[in-house]
Design a protein around this motif. Structure first.
Motif, mmCIF file in Angstrom:
data_model
loop_
_atom_site.group_PDB
_atom_site.id
_atom_site.type_symbol
_atom_site.label_atom_id
_atom_site.label_comp_id
_atom_site.label_asym_id
_atom_site.label_seq_id
_atom_site.Cartn_x
_atom_site.Cartn_y
_atom_site.Cartn_z
ATOM 1 N N ARG A 1 0.890 -1.129 0.069
ATOM 2 C CA ARG A 1 -0.007 0.036 0.055
ATOM 3 C C ARG A 1 0.777 1.274 -0.007
ATOM 4 N NH1 ARG A 1 -4.356 -1.124 4.481
ATOM 5 N NH2 ARG A 1 -2.642 -2.248 5.360
ATOM 6 N N THR A 2 1.950 1.275 0.777
ATOM 7 C CA THR A 2 2.965 2.438 0.574
ATOM 8 C C THR A 2 3.736 2.626 -0.736
ATOM 9 O OG1 THR A 2 3.418 2.189 3.180
ATOM 10 C CG2 THR A 2 4.779 3.459 1.934
ATOM 11 N N ASP B 1 2.214 1.591 -3.481
ATOM 12 C CA ASP B 1 1.323 2.216 -4.518
ATOM 13 C C ASP B 1 0.880 3.623 -4.111
ATOM 14 O OD1 ASP B 1 0.998 -0.251 -5.648
ATOM 15 O OD2 ASP B 1 -0.807 -0.753 -4.333
ATOM 16 N N ARG B 2 0.878 4.100 -2.956
ATOM 17 C CA ARG B 2 0.584 5.499 -2.662
ATOM 18 C C ARG B 2 1.769 6.398 -3.083
ATOM 19 N NH1 ARG B 2 0.429 5.108 2.730
ATOM 20 N NH2 ARG B 2 2.239 6.272 3.347
ATOM 21 N N ILE B 3 2.812 5.940 -2.984
ATOM 22 C CA ILE B 3 4.255 6.619 -3.597
ATOM 23 C C ILE B 3 3.771 6.726 -5.012
ATOM 24 C CG2 ILE B 3 6.450 6.417 -3.948
ATOM 25 C CD1 ILE B 3 6.795 5.177 -1.251
ATOM 26 N N GLU C 1 1.251 6.650 -6.759
ATOM 27 C CA GLU C 1 0.295 7.310 -7.169
ATOM 28 C C GLU C 1 0.665 8.918 -6.918
ATOM 29 O OE1 GLU C 1 -2.613 7.003 -8.725
ATOM 30 O OE2 GLU C 1 -1.729 4.917 -8.921
ATOM 31 N N GLN C 2 1.349 9.338 -5.946
ATOM 32 C CA GLN C 2 1.849 10.699 -5.734
ATOM 33 C C GLN C 2 2.639 11.083 -7.040
ATOM 34 O OE1 GLN C 2 0.462 12.973 -3.767
ATOM 35 N NE2 GLN C 2 -0.981 11.343 -3.088
ATOM 36 N N LYS D 1 2.922 9.927 -9.704
ATOM 37 C CA LYS D 1 2.053 9.979 -11.136
ATOM 38 C C LYS D 1 1.173 11.409 -11.023
ATOM 39 C CE LYS D 1 -1.951 8.154 -13.540
ATOM 40 N NZ LYS D 1 -3.017 7.207 -13.785
ATOM 41 N N ALA E 1 3.622 11.698 -0.427
ATOM 42 C CA ALA E 1 3.142 10.460 0.124
ATOM 43 C C ALA E 1 3.087 10.353 1.593
ATOM 44 C CB ALA E 1 3.979 9.499 -0.567
ATOM 45 N N GLY E 2 3.731 11.218 2.194
ATOM 46 C CA GLY E 2 3.692 11.191 3.689
ATOM 47 C C GLY E 2 4.779 10.482 4.232
ATOM 48 N N HIS F 1 11.149 1.230 -1.198
ATOM 49 C CA HIS F 1 10.258 0.913 -2.287
ATOM 50 C C HIS F 1 10.484 1.032 -3.486
ATOM 51 C CE1 HIS F 1 7.405 0.317 1.094
ATOM 52 N NE2 HIS F 1 7.768 1.667 1.520
ATOM 53 N N ARG G 1 2.018 1.423 -14.404
ATOM 54 C CA ARG G 1 0.791 1.730 -14.036
ATOM 55 C C ARG G 1 -0.010 2.532 -15.332
ATOM 56 N NH1 ARG G 1 3.119 0.936 -9.397
ATOM 57 N NH2 ARG G 1 2.042 0.520 -7.521
#
Length: 192
Positions: free
Chosen positions: A4-5, A7-9, A11-12, A14, A34-35, A44, A58
């Motif tokens: 999940r981390t 993926d969040r990274i 997505e940010q 992107k 991404a925090g 990652h 992606r």
């Protein structure tokens, strides 16, 4: 949790790329968005290239899904035009993601460049399928399907690149007309 981390990274990364382009994607900036800490991002993605590779992977997967969901045309000529219009829609709707996938170095998570005959290019594969069907049904003259597809996609990609660079001096609607006319000229040459 790590997936999940990651993926969040991605997505940010992107989101930054779509808003500002790939040159704006830095590990520090993405980590902040991404925090996660600047050092945590490296657990990652070992480097910026791997992160851009993840964004590109992606993007290719999203584009492939877009091709799968779109309605199909029964006529091979109409199907080919629909595929090319879908590619044009993507290029105009997501110009920076389009550039990452088609104009910049071939970003892949594993760092390995792939040839266009691989499953790596959803757009080219859709064009190949439409041309192949048209050749089998006698709508298009027999030819090397990959070379014909590459010729068509290269023409459209070249026009898109010129338009994105502001070199054509036309609006998006005028550009769509220009692309349609160029495709008509090219397709006339491969018609049976």
């Amino acid at each position: 949790m790590a997936l999940r981390t990651a993926d969040r990274i991605a997505e940010q990364a992107k989101a930054i790329l779509v808003a500002e382009g790939s040159e704006a994607v830095s590990m520090r900036r993405v980590a902040g968005a991404a925090g996660v800490t600047a050092m945590a991002i490296y657990r990652h993605y070992p480097n910026r290239e791997a992160l851009l590779g993840a964004v590109a992977e992606r993007g290719r997967a999203d584009l492939a899904e877009r091709w799968r969901r779109r309605p199909r045309e029964d006529n091979p000529r109409a199907e080919l035009r629909a595929v090319l219009n879908a590619l044009l829609d993507f290029a105009l709707d997501q110009p920076r993601l389009y550039a990452l996938l088609h104009s910049e170095p071939p970003w892949h998570e594993d760092g390995v460049a792939r040839d266009f005959r691989s499953d790596d290019s959803p757009a080219l594969n859709a064009v190949v399928a439409a041309i192949d069907e048209g050749m089998h049904r006698g709508v298009f003259a027999p030819d090397d399907v990959w070379e014909a597809a590459l010729s068509i996609v290269a023409l459209l990609h070249g026009l898109i690149s010129l338009h994105h660079a502001g070199r054509l001096g036309v609006s998006d609607p005028e550009f769509r007309v220009l692309c349609g006319t160029a495709m008509t000229r090219l397709l006339h040459g491969i018609s049976a």
